[in-house]
Design a protein around this motif. Sequence first.
Motif, PDB file in Angstrom:
ATOM      1  N   LYS A 173       0.912  -1.357  -0.047  1.00  0.00           N
ATOM      2  CA  LYS A 173       0.089  -0.060   0.087  1.00  0.00           C
ATOM      3  C   LYS A 173       0.872   1.368  -0.029  1.00  0.00           C
ATOM      4  N   THR A 174       2.000   1.122   0.424  1.00  0.00           N
ATOM      5  CA  THR A 174       3.044   2.247   0.595  1.00  0.00           C
ATOM      6  C   THR A 174       4.070   2.247  -0.464  1.00  0.00           C
ATOM      7  N   GLY A 175       4.695   1.005  -0.492  1.00  0.00           N
ATOM      8  CA  GLY A 175       6.156   0.714  -1.251  1.00  0.00           C
ATOM      9  C   GLY A 175       6.910   0.735  -0.132  1.00  0.00           C
ATOM     10  N   ALA A 176       6.872   0.981   0.874  1.00  0.00           N
ATOM     11  CA  ALA A 176       7.930   0.659   1.937  1.00  0.00           C
ATOM     12  C   ALA A 176       8.757  -0.505   1.963  1.00  0.00           C
ATOM     13  N   ILE A 177       9.805  -0.757   2.193  1.00  0.00           N
ATOM     14  CA  ILE A 177      10.936  -1.823   2.036  1.00  0.00           C
ATOM     15  C   ILE A 177      10.717  -2.626   3.483  1.00  0.00           C
ATOM     16  N   LEU A 178      10.048  -3.606   3.699  1.00  0.00           N
ATOM     17  CA  LEU A 178      10.294  -4.302   4.888  1.00  0.00           C
ATOM     18  C   LEU A 178      11.226  -5.229   5.046  1.00  0.00           C
ATOM     19  N   ALA A 179      12.070  -5.601   4.068  1.00  0.00           N
ATOM     20  CA  ALA A 179      12.983  -6.674   4.188  1.00  0.00           C
ATOM     21  C   ALA A 179      13.773  -6.439   2.834  1.00  0.00           C
ATOM     22  N   LEU A 180      15.011  -6.435   3.008  1.00  0.00           N
ATOM     23  CA  LEU A 180      16.226  -6.519   1.831  1.00  0.00           C
ATOM     24  C   LEU A 180      17.311  -7.277   2.360  1.00  0.00           C
ATOM     25  N   VAL A 181      17.369  -8.471   1.649  1.00  0.00           N
ATOM     26  CA  VAL A 181      18.469  -9.630   2.041  1.00  0.00           C
ATOM     27  C   VAL A 181      19.103  -9.914   0.947  1.00  0.00           C
ATOM     28  N   SER A 182      20.425 -10.089   1.177  1.00  0.00           N
ATOM     29  CA  SER A 182      21.265 -10.784  -0.049  1.00  0.00           C
ATOM     30  C   SER A 182      22.426 -11.641   0.543  1.00  0.00           C
ATOM     31  N   HIS A 183      22.215 -12.999   0.058  1.00  0.00           N
ATOM     32  CA  HIS A 183      23.173 -13.917   0.584  1.00  0.00           C
ATOM     33  C   HIS A 183      24.128 -14.387  -0.574  1.00  0.00           C
ATOM     34  N   PRO A 184      25.438 -14.688  -0.335  1.00  0.00           N
ATOM     35  CA  PRO A 184      25.949 -14.545   0.938  1.00  0.00           C
ATOM     36  C   PRO A 184      26.325 -13.180   1.396  1.00  0.00           C
ATOM     37  N   THR A 185      26.224 -12.884   2.751  1.00  0.00           N
ATOM     38  CA  THR A 185      26.454 -11.711   3.190  1.00  0.00           C
ATOM     39  C   THR A 185      27.782 -11.498   3.760  1.00  0.00           C
ATOM     40  N   PHE A 186      28.369 -10.547   4.607  1.00  0.00           N
ATOM     41  CA  PHE A 186      29.462 -10.318   5.293  1.00  0.00           C
ATOM     42  C   PHE A 186      29.205  -9.339   6.549  1.00  0.00           C
ATOM     43  N   ASP A 187      30.321  -9.260   7.247  1.00  0.00           N
ATOM     44  CA  ASP A 187      30.429  -8.490   8.372  1.00  0.00           C
ATOM     45  C   ASP A 187      31.203  -7.138   8.249  1.00  0.00           C
ATOM     46  N   PRO A 188      30.311  -6.126   8.143  1.00  0.00           N
ATOM     47  CA  PRO A 188      30.713  -4.661   7.672  1.00  0.00           C
ATOM     48  C   PRO A 188      31.800  -4.329   8.808  1.00  0.00           C
ATOM     49  N   ASN A 189      31.685  -4.875  10.025  1.00  0.00           N
ATOM     50  CA  ASN A 189      32.869  -4.485  11.125  1.00  0.00           C
ATOM     51  C   ASN A 189      34.169  -4.740  10.441  1.00  0.00           C
ATOM     52  N   SER A 190      34.381  -5.824   9.794  1.00  0.00           N
ATOM     53  CA  SER A 190      35.656  -6.196   9.317  1.00  0.00           C
ATOM     54  C   SER A 190      36.354  -5.572   8.524  1.00  0.00           C
ATOM     55  N   VAL A 191      35.579  -4.569   7.752  1.00  0.00           N
ATOM     56  CA  VAL A 191      36.225  -3.614   7.033  1.00  0.00           C
ATOM     57  C   VAL A 191      36.052  -1.909   7.424  1.00  0.00           C
ATOM     58  N   ALA A 192      35.657  -1.956   8.392  1.00  0.00           N
ATOM     59  CA  ALA A 192      35.451  -0.440   8.974  1.00  0.00           C
ATOM     60  C   ALA A 192      36.356  -0.146  10.051  1.00  0.00           C
ATOM     61  N   GLY A 193      37.482  -1.033  10.325  1.00  0.00           N
ATOM     62  CA  GLY A 193      38.269  -0.609  11.538  1.00  0.00           C
ATOM     63  C   GLY A 193      39.249   0.283  11.459  1.00  0.00           C
ATOM     64  N   HIS A 194      39.939   0.582  12.157  1.00  0.00           N
ATOM     65  CA  HIS A 194      41.107   1.410  12.145  1.00  0.00           C
ATOM     66  C   HIS A 194      42.545   0.957  11.820  1.00  0.00           C
ATOM     67  N   ASP A 195      42.562  -0.470  11.761  1.00  0.00           N
ATOM     68  CA  ASP A 195      43.772  -1.249  11.428  1.00  0.00           C
ATOM     69  C   ASP A 195      43.751  -1.092  10.078  1.00  0.00           C
ATOM     70  N   LEU A 196      44.667  -0.100   9.395  1.00  0.00           N
ATOM     71  CA  LEU A 196      44.607  -0.236   7.693  1.00  0.00           C
ATOM     72  C   LEU A 196      44.897  -1.579   7.148  1.00  0.00           C
ATOM     73  N   GLY A 197      46.077  -2.124   7.916  1.00  0.00           N
ATOM     74  CA  GLY A 197      46.542  -3.497   7.263  1.00  0.00           C
ATOM     75  C   GLY A 197      45.364  -4.614   7.218  1.00  0.00           C
ATOM     76  N   ALA A 198      44.541  -4.746   8.407  1.00  0.00           N
ATOM     77  CA  ALA A 198      43.504  -5.636   8.778  1.00  0.00           C
ATOM     78  C   ALA A 198      42.443  -5.240   7.722  1.00  0.00           C
ATOM     79  N   VAL A 199      42.184  -4.013   7.484  1.00  0.00           N
ATOM     80  CA  VAL A 199      41.083  -3.606   6.548  1.00  0.00           C
ATOM     81  C   VAL A 199      41.108  -3.745   5.255  1.00  0.00           C
ATOM     82  N   GLU A 200      42.634  -3.573   4.775  1.00  0.00           N
ATOM     83  CA  GLU A 200      43.064  -3.920   3.504  1.00  0.00           C
ATOM     84  C   GLU A 200      42.773  -5.489   3.235  1.00  0.00           C
ATOM     85  N   LYS A 201      43.407  -6.189   4.032  1.00  0.00           N
ATOM     86  CA  LYS A 201      43.095  -7.680   3.936  1.00  0.00           C
ATOM     87  C   LYS A 201      41.718  -8.299   3.775  1.00  0.00           C
ATOM     88  N   ASN A 202      41.070  -7.650   4.732  1.00  0.00           N
ATOM     89  CA  ASN A 202      39.423  -8.092   4.753  1.00  0.00           C
ATOM     90  C   ASN A 202      39.094  -7.657   3.520  1.00  0.00           C
TER      91      ASN A 202
END
Length: 483
Positions: free
Chosen positions: A163-192
């Motif tokens: 009735k509104t077009g509001a998106i109630l779910a939006l899922v794509s698999h496989p997924t990933f953990d965004p925390n693994s590429v959002a850190g402050h360790d540049l080396g680890a972020v680059e590798k991940n």
Amino acid sequence: MNAPVRRLSFLVASLFAALLVSTTLIQYVFAADLNARPDNRRTLLATYARERGEILVGQDPVATSQPTDDEFKYQRRYSEGELYAHVTGFYSFYGAVGGLEQSENSLLSGSSDKLFYRRVSDLFTGRRPQGATLETTLDPAVQKAAAEGLGNSRGAAVALDPKTGAILALVSHPTFDPNSVAGHDLGAVEKNYQELNTAEDRPLVDRAIAGDLYPPGSVFKVVTAAAALSSGDYTADSTLPGGASLDLPQTTADLPNFGDRPCSSTGEVTLKQALVVSCNPAFGQLGMDIGADALREQAAKFGFGDAPSIPMQVTPSSVPAELNEPQLAQSAIGQYDVRVTPLQMAMVAAGVANDGVVMQPYLVQSVIGSDLSVIESTEPHELSQAVTPEVADTLTDMMTAVVDEGSGTRAQISGTTVAGKTGTAEHGSGRAHAWFISFAPADDPQIAVAVVVEDGGEASSETGGGIVAAPIAKAMMEARLNQ
């Protein structure tokens, strides 16, 4: 003044002039480009030093900026990261990548023109500048049901409020953990990041709205049926060929039914029966009878060819522009070169559910300032009238029969009438994707769903969509209706 002194004076003056010109160019002409360079550490530090706005699902933040003791000042954190990875995207040394982090970066960072007066106010009041908060339309229960249903399978699931077009779910698999590429360790972020970016199963791709689009298979028969009913030349009781195969013109090949079985004992089926048993010969003939123009025009009314912004950019779904009759017959059953996103097929289901009206899909309900005031709010917007209410009613009755007595029985919900359509989309020798689209309750729809499971079916069988995808759609619909 002798000649050597004059030459030296001229050289010195030229150097000063060059310095003046280069300084002017750097400070005024190239300043914006230099600030935007991803390797500009000063800009990066300045950006990290500003608190980005939150991303909310319900009342819970799924993306926040937490203070740190290092030079970057703030660390982006994602709660339930894998569940919402393609919705949020991530913010790191690479900048804002994917999801809302990228599409709404200016709001989240606080640099949007929409926040200009708030920035001026912060300047005078001494308040610390920060980005706006985004309140999404997602229903956490439906999102979780979709993610759990897909499990370790590749695929996608989308749910809309028809009735509104509001998106109630939006899922794509496989997924990933965004925390693994959002850190402050540049080396680890680059590798991940490199591991994610080169992974064979492409977890960074949002299969719900982009990537390599899918053949829809038999779920596209809803569009073909809509075109036929809208022509005025067909009703649900119109008779169509229902043999084991359809002899195609201009070629020695034919269009077989699944398992090379006839659709009925009489060799004929009604349009309603053809949808219930997903009869390929019937819909192949129907496509050739109504013509390529009518099929493409009907698809366009459901949103095919559009590139909506939700606000992430959605890849347009398509029906081929040039079709001979055999290709048209194949396209009418969702094969040949018809390509769709799961979001598009959810829009088809939602359009039928909403009396034929397709609403513009959207993911952000409101933008909230740091003082908790609502800066802007999304109002539902009608995209198109895909079919008349009468045609929508007929399609609903036909899709309800698919779930009640056809290939979609595994989507049945006790006490609720469900409308749906299964699909098995061939994309290689013996390989097929399993599809299911649906909405419920059929008489007062609250949710419309599309699910695709990659390689979840068999090319010779229509059961994949009903066995594999329909239970996922059922769980999503129940999660919404049981609240």
